[in-house]
Design an enzyme around this catalytic site. Structure first.
Site, PDB file in Angstrom:
ATOM      1  CB  SER A   7      -1.230   0.068   1.203  1.00 46.85           C
ATOM      2  OG  SER A   7      -1.990   0.880   1.071  1.00 46.85           O
ATOM      3  CG  ASP A  19      -6.822  -2.270  -3.682  1.00 47.99           C
ATOM      4  OD1 ASP A  19      -7.847  -1.494  -2.694  1.00 47.99           O
ATOM      5  OD2 ASP A  19      -5.966  -2.460  -3.392  1.00 47.99           O
ATOM      6  CG  HIS A  72      -5.992  -1.990  -0.363  1.00 53.90           C
ATOM      7  ND1 HIS A  72      -4.958  -1.701  -0.628  1.00 53.90           N
ATOM      8  CD2 HIS A  72      -5.372  -2.370   1.149  1.00 53.90           C
ATOM      9  CE1 HIS A  72      -4.073  -0.809  -0.438  1.00 53.90           C
ATOM     10  NE2 HIS A  72      -4.253  -1.183   0.942  1.00 53.90           N
TER      11      HIS A  72
END
Length: 717
Positions: free
Chosen positions: A567, A653, A688
């Site tokens: 991320s 995501d 995600h």
């Protein structure tokens, strides 16, 4: 052990078409050759991945096929790693039951089950009741994730939220715990947060807007159509999100509107949920606070943790319930620079603080004075005490539980060598009871491993904490490969906690290290502010400094480090690959935020406005545009030799959209002058968080580790 696989020549890698799109900002022209990889209907794809454009799907699937071919020689190793990691998980693991009135609630897994069951037992003993079985609920679904769950105050119903796409669009249902059947109430497209009012018929939840932002708080009454739900709060600022909570006392529902550095809180009386919201303190740029509630023999007060009046690492104040504004705040715990207050729990008789000082956490317990007059005394500081541990690096967490009227605090301790231990601590008697020690079915001997804390000198004279783990007998002469993890954003600190998965690396000769770089709060709040906006460069140079220090200490060699982050930590990976490619053997970037400039220029994306306080607003500010452009990984890829790179994305995501790693890899593939691997794996059925299910997630970790072992020359070890 796995056998040697024959060498099979790789097919030609996919080459994405260059279709330049030109934009101009602040007099600077940007050219994006791969903008076409962003689906024009991306919002629809979040809900239904089958709507993805055929050409984009074909490219992502071609990249997946190429990655599979490149890693085909590690298939047996991946299977071995997966089996090892799965073997370290207790098949029928369960949490320690948490008491609430007549019941104790817990979750568990059944042998072979991928998903948790939610259960309860009578507090004084009796048969188990299974409230929700994730394995049954997930049958036939490629993805299933359980969001928030909440039982009603009378213990008759369970509200639960489920995402079955990976897009973080949760559907809320309510189960009658007497019959085991779901009610007709179905609430789609929510954030997944749930709070019950005290009437056991009303709950609050959060809806998202068209750009996937949680901005609306609604009130639902059981048995009424969802279309009739009442809007309780609407956030007008697209840069703010809303969240829900409830005070441990049970008196107030909390609506928290916030970005990454400011917030404001509203209270709703949980006994009268139709009542008006009460603002505690209006939002002010840079002011963060959280609110708890205490009620005792002398009356009721709010307990507020705040960074007001220059209290960078936070202080604690009380305020009257009916007049909670700042003018009426009275300090009960003063600010101490360098001692960051991370969390506060208010019980009937005790105030508990989780703090971090000198990079290590501890818990502080202060009795609430029973003789306080009008709240003027409140804390008995003379009887304050703390819980801490002696290891060089460790992790500490606490759970408030369900009950306000208790003397028991639950906390969890672990280190990089010590599996998690869960304790119940009697705050009055100052005694602790071990309730659970994490079991490793395949075996684990902590004495076989070493954990240390080093401090790497940064370029500006700061020192960066680095936690390391290695197996005894690992050569410390520079020959060992080193796996270096980092994050460094949003004030998130990476704890030096136990991980069963990483043992598969250190058992094969890797040294594992965590760089506690700026952008987190490992050394106080200033550690965060020194790693954001126009100081963001410190995050990247700290990580490089950590790697170089580990080389200087003789733990590894330059070019023998495999770096990993996900991320915002994936952005870190992209930057350091550009800045210091020769320091790293490989880069593993999980759902990496690498197209920073284009994303921050697109105010329609889910996270863009709320992210501006973290990175800057390049739309409005030429200065912030220049800063972001100077490090944005995608914009700074150039013709040079890069380390091995493996990027992971998720099609649905909503946080780091799939096209960010796809565009980055496409550009790297075209400009990389070296022969190292450049790989992309997109999970076409997840978002995600990657794959759902506790075992399927391990398969993704096994691929990451197989990649690291392959490039380090240890795949056949």
């Amino acid at each position: 052990m796995h056998g040697s696989a024959p060498h099979i020549p790789l097919p030609s890698p996919p080459l994405a078409a260059c279709r330049p799109v030109t934009t101009t900002h602040h007099g600077v022209t940007l050219v994006d050759d791969y903008a076409w990889l962003r689906a024009s209907n991306w919002q629809d794809v979040m809900r239904d991945p089958g709507l993805l454009d055929a050409e984009i799907r074909a490219y992502l699937e071609a990249e997946n096929a190429y990655t599979d071919a490149a890693l085909a020689s590690t298939a047996a190793l991946q299977a071995e790693l997966f089996a090892e990691m799965k073997g370290r998980l207790k098949p029928d693991d369960s949490s320690v039951p948490s008491p609430d009135g007549p019941f104790a609630y817990y979750s568990d897994f059944v042998a072979g089950g991928q998903y948790p069951r939610l259960c309860r037992r009578p507090r004084e003993g009796g048969p188990e009741a299974i409230l929700l079985d994730g394995n049954i609920e997930a049958e036939g679904k490629a993805y299933w994730d359980l969001g928030a769950t909440a039982h009603s105050p009378d213990h008759m119903r369970l509200a639960y939220a489920v995402d079955d796409k990976g897009s973080e669009l949760f559907t809320i249902r309510i189960r009658d715990l007497a019959t085991g059947k779901d009610l007709a109430d179905v609430i789609p497209d929510t954030r997944g947060e749930i709070q019950w009012a005290n009437d056991n018929r009303t709950l609050l939840y959060i809806r998202i807007d068209d750009n996937h932002r949680p901005r609306f708080v609604y009130r639902h009454r059981l048995g009424t159509p969802v279309e009739d739900d009442v809007l309780v709060y609407e956030e007008a600022d697209s840069g703010y999100y809303v969240a829900l909570d409830k005070t441990l006392s049970g008196k107030f529902l909390i609506v928290d509107a916030h970005d990454h550095q400011s917030n404001e809180i509203y209270l709703i009386d949980a006994d009268t949920p139709e009542g008006a919201l009460r603002l505690v303190e209006p939002r002010e740029h840079g002011h963060e606070y959280q609110v708890d509630h205490h009620v005792g023999p002398y009356g009721a007060h709010l307990v507020i943790t705040t960074n007001s009046e220059g209290a960078e690492d936070f202080r604690i104040v009380t305020a009257p319930v009916l007049a909670p504004g700042r003018a009426n705040w009275r300090e009960i715990v003063a600010h101490k620079p360098g001692r960051l207050i991370l969390d506060v729990i208010v019980y009937e008789g005790f105030l508990v603080r989780l703090e971090r000082e000198d990079s290590l956490p501890h818990i502080v317990i202060t009795p609430i004075s029973p003789s306080a007059e009008g709240g003027r005394t409140f804390l008995d500081a003379s009887s304050e005490h703390r819980i801490a541990f002696d290891e060089e690096a460790y992790a500490l967490g606490m759970s408030q539980g369900y009950e306000f009227h208790t003397t028991t605090l639950r906390f969890t301790y672990s280190s990089m060598t010590t599996p998690a231990e869960t304790y119940d601590y009697d705050m009055a008697a100052r005694t602790r009871t071990l309730r659970k020690r994490q079991e490793i079915p395949s075996g684990h001997t902590p004495a076989d491993y070493v954990t240390r804390r080093l401090f790497a000198p940064a370029r500006d004279g700061e020192t960066v904490p680095v936690s390391i783990l290695y197996k005894k007998g690992t050569p410390l002469d520079g020959s060992a490969p080193l796996f270096l993890y980092g994050y460094g954003s949003y004030g998130i600190s990476i704890p030096a906690s136990f991980s069963t998965a990483r043992l598969s690396l250190v058992d094969r000769g890797f040294i594992f290290a965590i760089a506690h770089i700026r952008g987190g709060k490992d050394k106080g709040y200033r550690w965060y502010t020194d790693g954001k906006l126009d100081r963001k460069l410190n995050t990247f140079t700290d990580f490089i400094a950590a790697g170089e220090h580990l080389v200087a200490e003789g733990l590894t060699r330059r070019g023998r480090i495999v770096a990993n982050g996900g991320s915002a930590g994936g952005m870190l990976m992209g930057v350091v690959a550009n800045m210091a490619p020769d320091l790293f053997l490989g880069i593993i970037a999980d759902v990496p935020f690498v197209d920073v400039l284009n994303t921050m220029l697109d105010k329609e994306l889910p996270l863009t406005p709320p992210e501006w306080p973290e990175w800057g607003n390049p739309i409005e500010s030429a200065h912030e545009f220049t800063i972001i452009r100077s490090y944005s990984p995608y914009d700074n890829v150039e013709a040079k030799a890069y380390p091995h790179i493996f990027a992971y994305g998720g099609l649905t995501d909503p946080r780091v959209t799939y096209w960010e790693p796809a565009k980055w890899i496409a550009k790297l593939r075209r400009l990389n002058t070296g022969d190292n691997l450049v790989l992309l794996k997109t999970n076409m059925e997840a978002g995600h968080g990657g794959a759902s299910g506790r075992f399927e997630r391990l398969r993704e970790t096994a691929i990451d580790y197989a990649f690291a072992l392959k490039i380090a020359g240890l795949a056949e070890a």
